[in-house]
Design a protein around this motif. Structure first.
Motif, PDB file in Angstrom:
ATOM      1  N   SER A  58       0.831  -1.208   0.000  1.00  0.00           N
ATOM      2  CA  SER A  58       0.000   0.000   0.000  1.00  0.00           C
ATOM      3  C   SER A  58       0.862   1.254   0.000  1.00  0.00           C
ATOM      4  O   SER A  58       0.464   2.291  -0.527  1.00  0.00           O
ATOM      5  CB  SER A  58      -0.910   0.004   1.232  1.00  0.00           C
ATOM      6  OG  SER A  58      -1.765  -1.107   1.210  1.00  0.00           O
ATOM      7  N   MET A  75      -0.003   4.711   4.440  1.00  0.00           N
ATOM      8  CA  MET A  75      -1.183   3.959   4.019  1.00  0.00           C
ATOM      9  C   MET A  75      -1.320   2.663   4.823  1.00  0.00           C
ATOM     10  O   MET A  75      -1.823   1.649   4.340  1.00  0.00           O
ATOM     11  CB  MET A  75      -1.149   3.632   2.515  1.00  0.00           C
ATOM     12  CG  MET A  75      -1.109   4.849   1.627  1.00  0.00           C
ATOM     13  SD  MET A  75      -2.625   5.798   1.808  1.00  0.00           S
ATOM     14  CE  MET A  75      -2.329   7.113   0.653  1.00  0.00           C
ATOM     15  N   ILE A  78      -4.765   1.095   5.091  1.00  0.00           N
ATOM     16  CA  ILE A  78      -5.149   0.378   3.871  1.00  0.00           C
ATOM     17  C   ILE A  78      -4.461  -0.982   3.845  1.00  0.00           C
ATOM     18  O   ILE A  78      -5.083  -2.000   3.514  1.00  0.00           O
ATOM     19  CB  ILE A  78      -4.779   1.190   2.606  1.00  0.00           C
ATOM     20  CG1 ILE A  78      -5.427   2.568   2.627  1.00  0.00           C
ATOM     21  CG2 ILE A  78      -5.139   0.422   1.341  1.00  0.00           C
ATOM     22  CD1 ILE A  78      -6.929   2.557   2.689  1.00  0.00           C
ATOM     23  N   GLY A  79      -3.191  -1.012   4.212  1.00  0.00           N
ATOM     24  CA  GLY A  79      -2.453  -2.270   4.278  1.00  0.00           C
ATOM     25  C   GLY A  79      -3.100  -3.243   5.253  1.00  0.00           C
ATOM     26  O   GLY A  79      -3.202  -4.441   4.979  1.00  0.00           O
ATOM     27  N   LYS A  82      -6.260  -4.641   3.692  1.00  0.00           N
ATOM     28  CA  LYS A  82      -5.921  -5.627   2.666  1.00  0.00           C
ATOM     29  C   LYS A  82      -5.454  -6.935   3.301  1.00  0.00           C
ATOM     30  O   LYS A  82      -5.817  -8.023   2.826  1.00  0.00           O
ATOM     31  CB  LYS A  82      -4.848  -5.057   1.735  1.00  0.00           C
ATOM     32  CG  LYS A  82      -5.395  -3.980   0.795  1.00  0.00           C
ATOM     33  CD  LYS A  82      -4.364  -3.189   0.030  1.00  0.00           C
ATOM     34  CE  LYS A  82      -3.258  -3.915  -0.605  1.00  0.00           C
ATOM     35  NZ  LYS A  82      -2.383  -3.084  -1.447  1.00  0.00           N
TER      36      LYS A  82
END
Length: 131
Positions: A58, A75, A78-79, A82
């Protein structure tokens, strides 16, 4: 975690090939218009492939924020999202592998496995019948 899904998908694929003694192709005695467990392997292949994309870092897609005060953003959130999706996908892949193994197990009867594997097999069969 993603690689565990890849390995599991390959084992499912190999189980469907019909190269194991006594275990038919697609884990079905009579396929005809029945695709057997093939669609399940399509599913695991798609999930394993999705995981590869989710594993892209990310941080490689950083965007400046806070009016330019933070020009590199990790990020990390976001990581994390995911990573959770990868874990959920792997759980599904492993569940499909368990169903596939239970189906293949039926074709090896009257051979028996160890006590614990017999118990696992029986637990699966309480929920899902032989196809």
């Amino acid at each position: 975690a993603s690689e565990i899904g890849n390995i599991s998908d390959r084992r499912i694929y190999l189980a469907l090939e019909g190269n194991s003694p006594g275990v038919p192709k697609l884990l079905m005695n009579d396929t005809g218009i029945n695709s057997g467990y093939m669609i399940l392997q399509y599913t695991t292949a798609a999930l394993a492939s999705e995981n590869k994309g989710l594993c892209f870092p990310s941080s490689a897609d950083s965007i400046p924020t806070s009016l330019g005060q933070e020009d590199h953003v990790s990020m990390g959130s976001i990581g994390g999202r995911k990573a959770l999706q990868v874990i959920e996908n792997v759980e599904k892949i492993l569940a499909i592998e368990l169903l596939t193994a239970a189906q293949a197990f039926e074709f090896r009867k009257p051979l028996k496995s160890g006590l614990y594997l017999e118990e696992v097999h029986n637990a699966v069969r309480e929920q899902v019948q032989f196809a």
